[in-house]
Every structure is written in structure tokens, then in C-alpha cells.
Design a protein around this motif. Structure first.
Motif, PDB file in Angstrom:
ATOM      1  N   PRO A  59       0.827  -1.213   0.000  1.00  0.00           N
ATOM      2  CA  PRO A  59       0.000   0.000   0.000  1.00  0.00           C
ATOM      3  C   PRO A  59       0.860   1.263   0.000  1.00  0.00           C
ATOM      4  N   ILE A  60       0.400   2.258  -0.727  1.00  0.00           N
ATOM      5  CA  ILE A  60       1.003   3.588  -0.663  1.00  0.00           C
ATOM      6  C   ILE A  60      -0.135   4.490  -0.220  1.00  0.00           C
ATOM      7  N   ALA A  61      -0.038   5.045   0.987  1.00  0.00           N
ATOM      8  CA  ALA A  61      -1.156   5.830   1.517  1.00  0.00           C
ATOM      9  C   ALA A  61      -0.959   7.307   1.232  1.00  0.00           C
ATOM     10  N   VAL A  62      -2.066   7.981   0.905  1.00  0.00           N
ATOM     11  CA  VAL A  62      -2.043   9.447   0.813  1.00  0.00           C
ATOM     12  C   VAL A  62      -2.800   9.978   2.031  1.00  0.00           C
ATOM     13  N   VAL A  63      -2.206  10.932   2.735  1.00  0.00           N
ATOM     14  CA  VAL A  63      -2.834  11.530   3.926  1.00  0.00           C
ATOM     15  C   VAL A  63      -2.564  13.037   3.913  1.00  0.00           C
ATOM     16  N   SER A  64      -3.146  13.757   4.901  1.00  0.00           N
ATOM     17  CA  SER A  64      -2.966  15.215   4.866  1.00  0.00           C
ATOM     18  C   SER A  64      -2.281  15.780   6.105  1.00  0.00           C
ATOM     19  N   SER A  65      -1.664  14.936   6.921  1.00  0.00           N
ATOM     20  CA  SER A  65      -0.907  15.483   8.056  1.00  0.00           C
ATOM     21  C   SER A  65       0.147  14.483   8.499  1.00  0.00           C
ATOM     22  N   GLU A  66       1.103  14.975   9.267  1.00  0.00           N
ATOM     23  CA  GLU A  66       2.167  14.098   9.777  1.00  0.00           C
ATOM     24  C   GLU A  66       1.598  13.105  10.790  1.00  0.00           C
ATOM     25  N   LYS A  67       0.613  13.567  11.567  1.00  0.00           N
ATOM     26  CA  LYS A  67      -0.008  12.677  12.558  1.00  0.00           C
ATOM     27  C   LYS A  67      -0.652  11.482  11.846  1.00  0.00           C
ATOM     28  N   LYS A  68      -1.345  11.783  10.735  1.00  0.00           N
ATOM     29  CA  LYS A  68      -1.979  10.698   9.981  1.00  0.00           C
ATOM     30  C   LYS A  68      -0.914   9.810   9.334  1.00  0.00           C
ATOM     31  N   ALA A  69       0.200  10.420   8.905  1.00  0.00           N
ATOM     32  CA  ALA A  69       1.286   9.637   8.292  1.00  0.00           C
ATOM     33  C   ALA A  69       1.828   8.643   9.321  1.00  0.00           C
ATOM     34  N   GLU A  70       2.008   9.123  10.556  1.00  0.00           N
ATOM     35  CA  GLU A  70       2.514   8.272  11.636  1.00  0.00           C
ATOM     36  C   GLU A  70       1.554   7.095  11.876  1.00  0.00           C
ATOM     37  N   LEU A  71       0.277   7.437  11.825  1.00  0.00           N
ATOM     38  CA  LEU A  71      -0.762   6.433  12.080  1.00  0.00           C
ATOM     39  C   LEU A  71      -0.766   5.322  11.025  1.00  0.00           C
ATOM     40  N   VAL A  72      -0.727   5.700   9.753  1.00  0.00           N
ATOM     41  CA  VAL A  72      -0.774   4.647   8.716  1.00  0.00           C
ATOM     42  C   VAL A  72       0.505   3.802   8.742  1.00  0.00           C
TER      43      VAL A  72
ATOM     44  N   GLU B 184       4.281   1.175   4.701  1.00  0.00           N
ATOM     45  CA  GLU B 184       5.635   1.725   4.656  1.00  0.00           C
ATOM     46  C   GLU B 184       5.713   3.025   3.842  1.00  0.00           C
ATOM     47  N   TYR B 185       4.888   3.115   2.813  1.00  0.00           N
ATOM     48  CA  TYR B 185       5.009   4.233   1.861  1.00  0.00           C
ATOM     49  C   TYR B 185       3.858   5.226   2.044  1.00  0.00           C
ATOM     50  N   VAL B 186       4.211   6.482   2.325  1.00  0.00           N
ATOM     51  CA  VAL B 186       3.177   7.467   2.636  1.00  0.00           C
ATOM     52  C   VAL B 186       3.472   8.792   1.917  1.00  0.00           C
ATOM     53  N   VAL B 187       2.437   9.367   1.330  1.00  0.00           N
ATOM     54  CA  VAL B 187       2.555  10.707   0.742  1.00  0.00           C
ATOM     55  C   VAL B 187       1.711  11.658   1.586  1.00  0.00           C
ATOM     56  N   ASN B 188       2.348  12.696   2.130  1.00  0.00           N
ATOM     57  CA  ASN B 188       1.597  13.725   2.851  1.00  0.00           C
ATOM     58  C   ASN B 188       1.210  14.799   1.831  1.00  0.00           C
TER      59      ASN B 188
ATOM     60  N   LYS C 177       3.108  18.535   0.321  1.00  0.00           N
ATOM     61  CA  LYS C 177       3.480  18.737  -1.083  1.00  0.00           C
ATOM     62  C   LYS C 177       2.579  19.764  -1.768  1.00  0.00           C
ATOM     63  N   ASN C 178       1.454  20.054  -1.102  1.00  0.00           N
ATOM     64  CA  ASN C 178       0.522  21.046  -1.641  1.00  0.00           C
ATOM     65  C   ASN C 178       0.009  20.726  -3.047  1.00  0.00           C
ATOM     66  N   PHE C 179      -0.308  19.456  -3.294  1.00  0.00           N
ATOM     67  CA  PHE C 179      -0.808  19.083  -4.618  1.00  0.00           C
ATOM     68  C   PHE C 179      -2.170  19.719  -4.867  1.00  0.00           C
ATOM     69  N   ASN C 180      -2.338  20.217  -6.080  1.00  0.00           N
ATOM     70  CA  ASN C 180      -3.656  20.709  -6.471  1.00  0.00           C
ATOM     71  C   ASN C 180      -3.827  20.354  -7.950  1.00  0.00           C
ATOM     72  N   PHE C 181      -4.691  19.401  -8.229  1.00  0.00           N
ATOM     73  CA  PHE C 181      -4.748  18.843  -9.580  1.00  0.00           C
ATOM     74  C   PHE C 181      -5.588  19.670 -10.550  1.00  0.00           C
ATOM     75  N   PHE C 182      -6.103  20.794 -10.057  1.00  0.00           N
ATOM     76  CA  PHE C 182      -6.834  21.730 -10.938  1.00  0.00           C
ATOM     77  C   PHE C 182      -6.251  23.135 -10.812  1.00  0.00           C
ATOM     78  N   LYS C 183      -6.178  23.823 -11.925  1.00  0.00           N
ATOM     79  CA  LYS C 183      -5.747  25.224 -11.877  1.00  0.00           C
ATOM     80  C   LYS C 183      -6.930  26.081 -11.429  1.00  0.00           C
ATOM     81  N   GLU C 184      -6.649  27.364 -11.173  1.00  0.00           N
ATOM     82  CA  GLU C 184      -7.726  28.244 -10.687  1.00  0.00           C
ATOM     83  C   GLU C 184      -8.893  28.327 -11.656  1.00  0.00           C
ATOM     84  N   ASP C 185      -8.594  28.244 -12.992  1.00  0.00           N
ATOM     85  CA  ASP C 185      -9.678  28.329 -13.979  1.00  0.00           C
ATOM     86  C   ASP C 185     -10.414  26.986 -14.140  1.00  0.00           C
TER      87      ASP C 185
END
Ligand SMILES: NC(=O)c1ccc[n+]([C@@H]2O[C@H](COP(=O)([O-])OP(=O)(O)OC[C@H]3O[C@@H](n4cnc5c(N)ncnc54)[C@H](OP(=O)(O)O)[C@@H]3O)[C@@H](O)[C@H]2O)c1
Length: 453
Positions: free
Chosen positions: A256-269, A275-279, A283-291
Motif C-alpha cells: 500500500p502507498i497511503a495518501v494523507v494530509s498530516s504528519e499525525k496521519k502519516a505516523e498512524l498509517v 511503509e510508503y506514505v505521501v503527505n 506537497k501542496n498538490f492541487n490537480f486543478f488550476k484556478e480556472d
């Protein structure tokens, strides 16, 4: 002493006999968490995030329903909050009273579901206190059970292939009335499954819906049919679905590669064994532009982040439930011939993705909803064996359950939020202490321990 109090005492007493249950006197009313038909339009055109669900969820005294011939009344010791309770309270995408009126019209037996209030909740652990006259002998009064959330009708030939492809199959406590967030709930006998006896009432009640849904998505022939060694990208790894998904991937020999939104959640998973976690927040991912157009740069950055983590391999499967904000990235990140399996759309159900990345690389999207009874049975069996563990983080009383629902709506929770219905306190309901010890408190309480840190 009230009838309800007497029932609680009976359930807590190990010496209660079958005869005692036969002589039970049921109350005529109970407390429940409900929405009201008269309020279904109060939010108007308001954005989801602005909807205050404390205005539409009510702790209310209601009548205990009649038990039909194929139905069972359960004294609910504990229940849990699922996202569908949030959908019900925001009246999105549709007021659930529409579902109740359709269900009532589908069969004269279902007429009682069409009320001015909707008792919510799609999970429960409790005890059988009344059986319909045609319920088969597998079940008896006093049995301790958890509930499969699929209400099947078997009226459509498709249901014999897979009841989830039968349009008449309904989600209990969402598309039907008399759900689990109440002191008593009404289910079809086909929904009964035995309670994992090494777990407390609230732990057992937190599992069925998310566990059976994740089982279908990953393990079943109707889902992605994960193989040993598969790389599986799991969105919302510390949420209800995600934490279940991670457990199934690990059990099946995947990565599994987990995506989460905080370090606390990263620690939890990581504590769950991932083993593999993306916070994603870091990284501030945003898959859409403002328009509103697709942000290709962020798609590429996300794909490389994931692939760097797993030694330049790619995701065989993407475990999707997050919806609009992530779906384009899910299609992009899956490997050639990979699968995107989806059961929901937390961030919006109108998805935009670049279809070239789907067809050119022969990927597939698999829609998955709940689980049929056989899949739910298999998922529950794994819980009974201690191979799928609870991800309960905190517990509220039924009276205070609205607070728990608000936390889930605002993504302020982790794992699952439990609700004590008739159970007077946490920690009750364990029968198989030996199995509990074998599995280990640490494994059962990963999410609770982190919460309490
Ligand atoms: N069809 C079915 O049978 C079925 C069954 C169960 C659930 N569902 C659906 O599945 C969804 C998830 O349920 P759940 O119980 O897991 O809910 P949950 O516990 O609230 O978890 C949702 C997760 O989504 C992630 N998330 C929220 N906003 C995000 C965003 N903008 N980008 C990426 N991730 C985001 C959050 O993780 P981070 O913030 O940490 O990234 C959160 O942990 C809900 O929509 C629910 O209705 C469907």
C-alpha cells in the motif's frame, strides 16, 4: 425500571437464558438520531462546507417499528458514523426522504419506511430481541450480531449474479429507515452476521460497512482482484475506507502507498504497517488550476512522488473514494493496464479526467458499491479471526452523536467514530478474551492510542 434498562441488564448478564429473551417486554418508543422531512429544503443552494448539520440532525424519541415476517429487531449496543450519515444530514446529493418514498412504493411490506423522520446509521452491533415469523432457524433470540448494510430484495434476476448489481438493493439506514443510530434497529434476517466476540460492542460496530466495502473493492471478483505484490495507492489512508483498504492490501501481500494530509496521519498509517506514505498537505498538490482546467504539472509531480517511493514501480491499483479533487490524478497515476476502483466521491461526484490516459494505456475504472452478502460475510469472517482490526479512534454517546457526525463532515476525525447506543460505557461486550490477547491490544487500539497521545 424501564423496559429498555431491563433489556440492557439482560444483555450484560452472562446468565440470561433463551427463555428470558422469549419473555422480554419491548418498549414502544426509543431514542434515535434522525433527520426530518420538514427540514429537507432548509439549506437551499448553500455550499456543502457551509451546511451546519447540527441544525438537521436530531436526537429524538420515536416509535419502535413493527417487525415484519422476514425481519429482526436488534437492541443496538453500539453503532458508528459513516459518511452516508453526513450525506443524509446535508440532503446531498438528494434528500433521503426521496429514497424512503421509493422504497415504500416497491413493496407493500416497505410502506412503514416512509415516515416524516429518517432514523440514520448503516452499522450496528447488538442483540436479537425479536424475530419475524419467517426468519430461518440459523438465528435465535439473544444472538449477538453485527449488520451487513446491504438490504437485498432478490426480485431482479441480476441479484442472483451479484445482489449489488440489482437496482433494488438498498443501503440500510440511508436508503431505508430504522438504521443503527438508535436504541433499536430493524433489519432483514439476511443482514445478520455474527459479532466478532473478541471485540467490544463499539469496536465491532465500527467495522462492517467500511470493511465489507473495502473487501469488495480489493479482494472480490467484482472489484480489483488484487494480487500478491500489487502496488495499491490508497487515498485517505487514515480515514475509514483508507485504513481498511491498507489492512486488506497488507493481508493480501500487496504494497500500500497511503495518501494523507498530516504528519499525525502519516505516523498512524505507518503504525498500521504501511511503509510508503505521501503527505499531500506538505506537497501542496492541487490537480486543478484556478480556472478549473487540469494541472498537468501537479499530476506529473504526484506520479513521480509515488513512483520514487516504490523503487520506480507504478500503482497497479488505485483505491478511490475521494472523487472530484483526486480522480484525474488516480487515472493518471495508475500503471498501463492498471485499475482504478471507486466507491465514492467525498470531494464531489462530477469527475474530470484526461481520457487519453485511460484509453491509450488500457486502464480500467471499476465502480464498486457496498458489498453483497457473501462478500460482507467473508469480510466479517476476517474480523472474527482477528485478521482485520478495528480502526476506532473515539466514541460518543447516542445523545452526543451529532458532535461525532460534525467531526466526520469536517474531516477532523481519524479512522472511525463510534457511538454507544444502549451500551452504558465503553469496553463492554468482549467474550473471547483469549483471541483478544492473541491479536493484541496494541493492534486493536492503534487509532485510539494515537488519539489519546
Ligand atoms: N459506495 C459505498 O458503498 C461506500 C461505502 C463506504 C464509504 N463510501 C464513501 O467513501 C468515502 C470515504 O468514506 P470514509 O468513511 O473513508 O470517510 P472518511 O473517514 O471521512 O475519510 C475520507 C478521507 O478522504 C480524504 N480526503 C478528504 N478530502 C480530500 C481531498 N481534497 N483530497 C484527497 N483526500 C481527501 C481524507 O484524508 P486526508 O485528509 O488525510 O488526505 C479523509 O481521511 C465517502 O465519500 C463515503 O460516502 C462509499
Amino acid at each position: 425500571m424501564s423496559e429498555t434498562k431491563k433489556i440492557i441488564e439482560m444483555i450484560e448478564n452472562d446468565n440470561t437464558t433463551q427463555k428470558d429473551y422469549e419473555n422480554i417486554k419491548l418498549p414502544s418508543s426509543m431514542n434515535a438520531l434522525v433527520t426530518l422531512k420538514e427540514e429537507e429544503n432548509i439549506f437551499g443552494e448553500m455550499e456543502t462546507e457551509d451546511k451546519d448539520i447540527s441544525k438537521t440532525l436530531h436526537y429524538k424519541e420515536v416509535t419502535i417499528p413493527e417487525v415484519g415476517d422476514d425481519e429482526v429487531l436488534i437492541a443496538v449496543m453500539a453503532s458508528g458514523v459513516n459518511h452516508n450519515t453526513v450525506w443524509s444530514a446535508t440532503f446531498e446529493p438528494l434528500p433521503t426522504f426521496n429514497f424512503l418514498s421509493h422504497y415504500a412504493k416497491s413493496n407493500p411490506k416497505n410502506k412503514k419506511h416512509n415516515l416524516t423522520y429518517h432514523i440514520l446509521g448503516s452499522d450496528a452491533a447488538g442483540v436479537i430481541v425479536k424475530l419475524g415469523t419467517k426468519v430461518h432457524d440459523n438465528w435465535k433470540l439473544g444472538d449477538r450480531v453485527v449488520i451487513c448494510p446491504a438490504v437485498t430484495s432478490n426480485t431482479n434476476p441480476q441479484s442472483y449474479k451479484d445482489s449489488m448489481s440489482d437496482p433494488n438493493t438498498k443501503a440500510w439506514g440511508y436508503e431505508t429507515n430504522f438504521g443503527g443510530l438508535a436504541e433499536f434497529c430493524l433489519v432483514k434476517s439476511t443482514q445478520l452476521m455474527k459479532k466478532p466476540e473478541h471485540l467490544t460492542w463499539e469496536e465491532a460496530a465500527s467495522l462492517s460497512l467500511v470493511s465489507s466495502t473495502a473487501y469488495r473493492m480489493l479482494v472480490s471478483q467484482h472489484g480489483a482482484e488484487m494480487k500478491q505484490g500489487d502496488n495499491v495507492l490508497v487515498w485517505g489512508g487514515a480515514g475509514g475506507m483508507g485504513a481498511m483498504g491498507i489492512q486488506y492490501v497488507l493481508n493480501g501481500g500487496g504494497r500500500p502507498i497511503a495518501v494523507v494530509s498530516s504528519e499525525k496521519k502519516a505516523e498512524l498509517v505507518k503504525k498500521l504497517g504501511c511503509e510508503y506514505v505521501v503527505n499531500r498537505a506538505k506537497k501542496n498538490f492541487n490537480f486543478f488550476k484556478e480556472d478549473g482546467s487540469i494541472n498537468k504539472r501537479h499530476l506529473i509531480a504526484f506520479k513521480s512522488t509515488v513512483e520514487r517511493l516504490i523503487d520506480k514501480e507504478s500503482a497497479d491499483i488505485v483505491f478511490e473514494h475521494t472523487g472530484r479533487e483526486t480522480f484525474g490524478a488516480s487515472v493518471f497515476v495508475a500503471k498501463s493496464g492498471g485499475k482504478i476502483v471507486t466507491c465514492g466521491s467525498t470531494t464531489g461526484y462530477e469527475h474530470t479526467f484526461d481520457n487519453r490516459y485511460l484509453w491509450m494505456y488500457v486502464k480500467s475504472i471499476i465502480g464498486s458499491h457496498g458489498a453483497n452478502i457473501y462478500e460482507a460475510y467473508n469480510a466479517n469472517r476476517l474480523s472474527c479471526l482477528g485478521k482485520i482490526n478495528p480502526i476506532l479512534s473515539e466514541v460518543y454517546t447516542l445523545e452526543n452523536s451529532i458532535e461525532g457526525c460534525i467531526k466526520v463532515k469536517n474531516n477532523q476525525h481519524i479512522g472511525k467514530v463510534g457511538i454507544l447506543c444502549l451500551s452504558p460505557k465503553e469496553g463492554l461486550g468482549i467474550k473471547d478474551h483469549e483471541l483478544r490477547q492473541k491479536v493484541g491490544e496494541d493492534k486493536i487500539n492503534i487509532f485510539r492510542n494515537l488519539k489519546n497521545k
